[in-house]
Design a protein around this motif. Structure first.
Motif, mmCIF file in Angstrom:
data_model
loop_
_atom_site.group_PDB
_atom_site.id
_atom_site.type_symbol
_atom_site.label_atom_id
_atom_site.label_comp_id
_atom_site.label_asym_id
_atom_site.label_seq_id
_atom_site.Cartn_x
_atom_site.Cartn_y
_atom_site.Cartn_z
ATOM 1 N N SER A 61 0.886 -1.258 -0.027
ATOM 2 C CA SER A 61 -0.028 -0.103 -0.121
ATOM 3 C C SER A 61 0.915 1.179 -0.071
ATOM 4 O O SER A 61 1.071 1.759 1.118
ATOM 5 C CB SER A 61 -0.847 -0.115 1.211
ATOM 6 N N ILE A 62 1.327 1.394 -1.251
ATOM 7 C CA ILE A 62 2.431 2.696 -1.236
ATOM 8 C C ILE A 62 1.806 3.772 -1.966
ATOM 9 O O ILE A 62 1.138 3.851 -2.917
ATOM 10 C CB ILE A 62 3.715 2.268 -2.072
ATOM 11 N N MET A 63 2.009 5.076 -1.602
ATOM 12 C CA MET A 63 1.879 6.236 -2.015
ATOM 13 C C MET A 63 2.942 7.303 -2.164
ATOM 14 O O MET A 63 3.497 7.502 -1.225
ATOM 15 C CB MET A 63 0.324 7.060 -1.208
ATOM 16 N N ILE A 64 2.918 7.975 -3.398
ATOM 17 C CA ILE A 64 4.240 8.660 -3.573
ATOM 18 C C ILE A 64 3.701 10.157 -3.640
ATOM 19 O O ILE A 64 2.909 10.322 -4.488
ATOM 20 C CB ILE A 64 4.997 8.504 -4.990
ATOM 21 N N GLU A 65 4.522 11.365 -3.121
ATOM 22 C CA GLU A 65 4.037 12.423 -3.008
ATOM 23 C C GLU A 65 5.074 13.578 -2.488
ATOM 24 O O GLU A 65 6.078 13.081 -2.215
ATOM 25 C CB GLU A 65 2.680 12.684 -2.209
ATOM 26 N N ARG A 66 5.045 14.692 -3.235
ATOM 27 C CA ARG A 66 5.938 15.706 -2.509
ATOM 28 C C ARG A 66 5.933 16.299 -1.061
ATOM 29 O O ARG A 66 4.594 16.279 -1.028
ATOM 30 C CB ARG A 66 5.754 16.800 -3.678
ATOM 31 N N ASP A 67 6.742 16.278 -0.642
ATOM 32 C CA ASP A 67 6.360 16.838 0.709
ATOM 33 C C ASP A 67 6.516 18.260 0.772
ATOM 34 O O ASP A 67 7.538 19.014 0.681
ATOM 35 C CB ASP A 67 7.644 16.338 1.842
ATOM 36 N N SER A 68 5.353 18.722 0.796
ATOM 37 C CA SER A 68 5.077 20.229 0.752
ATOM 38 C C SER A 68 5.416 21.143 1.960
ATOM 39 O O SER A 68 5.851 22.298 1.890
ATOM 40 C CB SER A 68 3.772 20.661 0.618
ATOM 41 N N GLU A 69 5.836 20.599 3.102
ATOM 42 C CA GLU A 69 6.554 20.984 4.008
ATOM 43 C C GLU A 69 7.690 21.762 3.653
ATOM 44 O O GLU A 69 8.357 22.599 4.578
ATOM 45 C CB GLU A 69 6.834 20.137 5.381
ATOM 46 N N PHE A 70 8.523 21.263 2.746
ATOM 47 C CA PHE A 70 9.726 21.591 2.377
ATOM 48 C C PHE A 70 9.785 22.743 1.159
ATOM 49 O O PHE A 70 10.810 23.181 0.739
ATOM 50 C CB PHE A 70 10.596 20.596 2.063
#
Length: 200
Positions: A61-70
């Motif tokens: 169960s994998i999801m890829i996303e940009r970490d918007s905290e950075f």
């Protein structure tokens, strides 16, 4: 007596669903939806400059996303940090080459580990060829071979499929590919995508 328009609309809706289900763009949208709500069964590999695997993780169960905290600020979505959720766990990654493949994709690197030397003397009309290729990108995909290299140009992986399309992602320096209905995520890699016919 007035006939109801409901049967006509139902037939039209069913026809549209069948037509669009063959569309690569719609498949990619559903793949993103599935990734967000269910996750995809995938394998994550990071590589050093010599294309040696540094680590490998698989999950259901994998999801890829940009970490918007950075991100620099709220106006610029420029973070290069990837957040990958694996079940209830997560990892963060930035910098080295990373390839994340959905289960069912096969790295056929050894089959295509050669230099491409191709000459084409056919005449064509470039603007028409571009239109046809864009249509195939969005609707049917094309038979393609994807050669992936590390950031210094060392070959590391090869994928091929009958219905291949490329898509942008929200992560800088990355590309998403739909290969015969399976998702491939390529981050900070050099790559070339060839029509398969260029090899034969």
């Amino acid at each position: 007596m007035k006939q109801s328009k409901k049967p006509f609309l139902l037939v039209l809706l069913v026809g549209a669903v069948f037509t669009l289900s063959g569309c690569q763009d719609v498949r990619m949208w559903f793949k993103g939806f599935e990734q967000s709500f269910k996750g995809l069964e995938m394998t994550i590999r990071t590589y050093d400059e010599e294309s040696q695997v540094m680590d490998e993780i698989s999950g259901k169960s994998i999801m890829i996303e940009r970490d918007s905290e950075f991100d620099s600020d709220e106006e610029r979505a420029d973070s290069s940090v990837i957040r990958v959720t694996i079940g209830s766990k997560e990892l963060h990654h930035v910098g080295s080459s990373m390839v994340i493949e959905e289960q069912g994709l096969e790295n056929i690197f050894d089959d295509y580990a050669k230099t491409v030397d191709y000459q084409n003397i056919e005449r064509g009309i470039p603007v028409l060829n571009a239109m046809v290729n864009q249509y195939k990108q969005s609707f049917t995909g094309k038979k393609k071979v994807v050669l992936i290299r590390s950031q210094n140009g060392t070959p590391l992986a090869t994928y091929a499929g009958n219905k291949v399309s490329l898509y942008k992602t929200d992560v800088p320096k990355s590309t998403g590919l739909l290969i015969d209905g399976r998702y491939l995520f390529v981050y900070r890699c050099d790559y070339t995508v060839y029509d398969t016919d260029l090899f034969f």
